[in-house]
Motif scaffolding. Structure first.
Motif, short mmCIF file in Angstrom:
data_model
loop_
_atom_site.label_atom_id
_atom_site.label_comp_id
_atom_site.label_asym_id
_atom_site.label_seq_id
_atom_site.Cartn_x
_atom_site.Cartn_y
_atom_site.Cartn_z
N ARG A 31 0.82 -1.21 0.00
CA ARG A 31 0.00 0.00 0.00
C ARG A 31 0.86 1.26 0.00
O ARG A 31 0.53 2.25 -0.64
N TYR A 32 2.01 1.25 0.78
CA TYR A 32 2.93 2.39 0.81
C TYR A 32 4.27 1.96 0.25
O TYR A 32 4.82 0.97 0.70
N PRO A 33 4.83 2.69 -0.69
CA PRO A 33 6.20 2.37 -1.08
C PRO A 33 7.15 2.70 0.07
O PRO A 33 6.82 3.45 0.97
N TYR A 34 8.38 2.16 0.04
CA TYR A 34 9.33 2.31 1.15
C TYR A 34 9.60 3.78 1.47
O TYR A 34 9.72 4.16 2.61
N GLN A 35 9.67 4.63 0.46
CA GLN A 35 10.03 6.02 0.69
C GLN A 35 8.97 6.77 1.50
O GLN A 35 9.27 7.69 2.22
N SER A 36 7.72 6.40 1.39
CA SER A 36 6.69 7.17 2.08
C SER A 36 5.98 6.37 3.18
O SER A 36 4.94 6.78 3.66
N ASN A 37 6.55 5.24 3.57
CA ASN A 37 5.97 4.45 4.64
C ASN A 37 6.11 5.24 5.94
O ASN A 37 7.21 5.60 6.34
N PRO A 38 5.00 5.54 6.62
CA PRO A 38 5.08 6.37 7.83
C PRO A 38 5.95 5.77 8.94
O PRO A 38 6.64 6.49 9.63
#
Length: 123
Positions: A31-38
């Protein structure tokens, strides 16, 4: 009614299975790529070094402990009591008038601007 229920259950059982990739979205990835994973972003923020603070300025007033000097004229020891000095610059301080003590009695030392105590060789 039973017949309709049976037909629906049979159709559901015989229908082709939907691929798992189609169930998680068009991209097929997380759902989230690594760069924008919270969570990952919070970990990176916590591990980032803090900015360094500027150096603290030297104190304006400092205490100078008791000092002992040899009077060149009498070759006797003079004791200068502890006192506070006010900083003017890196090479100058203001010293209050002091009373030193020697074998022949009190010695008056006038106040004024002088080098810091660690750079002086005489009162």
């Amino acid at each position: 009614m039973k017949r309709l229920l049976f037909v629906l259950l049979l159709a559901a059982a015989l229908a082709p299975a939907v691929p798992a990739a189609a169930q998680i979205g068009a991209g097929g990835g997380p759902r989230y790529p690594y760069q924008s994973n919270p969570i990952d972003q919070a970990v990176r923020d916590a591990q980032r070094p803090l900015p360094r603070l500027p150096a603290a300025p030297p104190p304006a007033v400092r205490y100078v402990p008791e000092q002992r000097f040899i009077d060149p004229g009498t070759r006797k020891e003079i004791v200068i009591p502890g006192h506070e000095e006010r900083r003017l610059s890196d090479t100058q301080v203001t010293v209050p008038p002091l009373t030193g003590y020697g074998p022949s009695g009190p010695v008056a030392i006038p106040g004024g601007d002088r080098p810091p105590a660690e750079l002086r060789t005489t009162p």
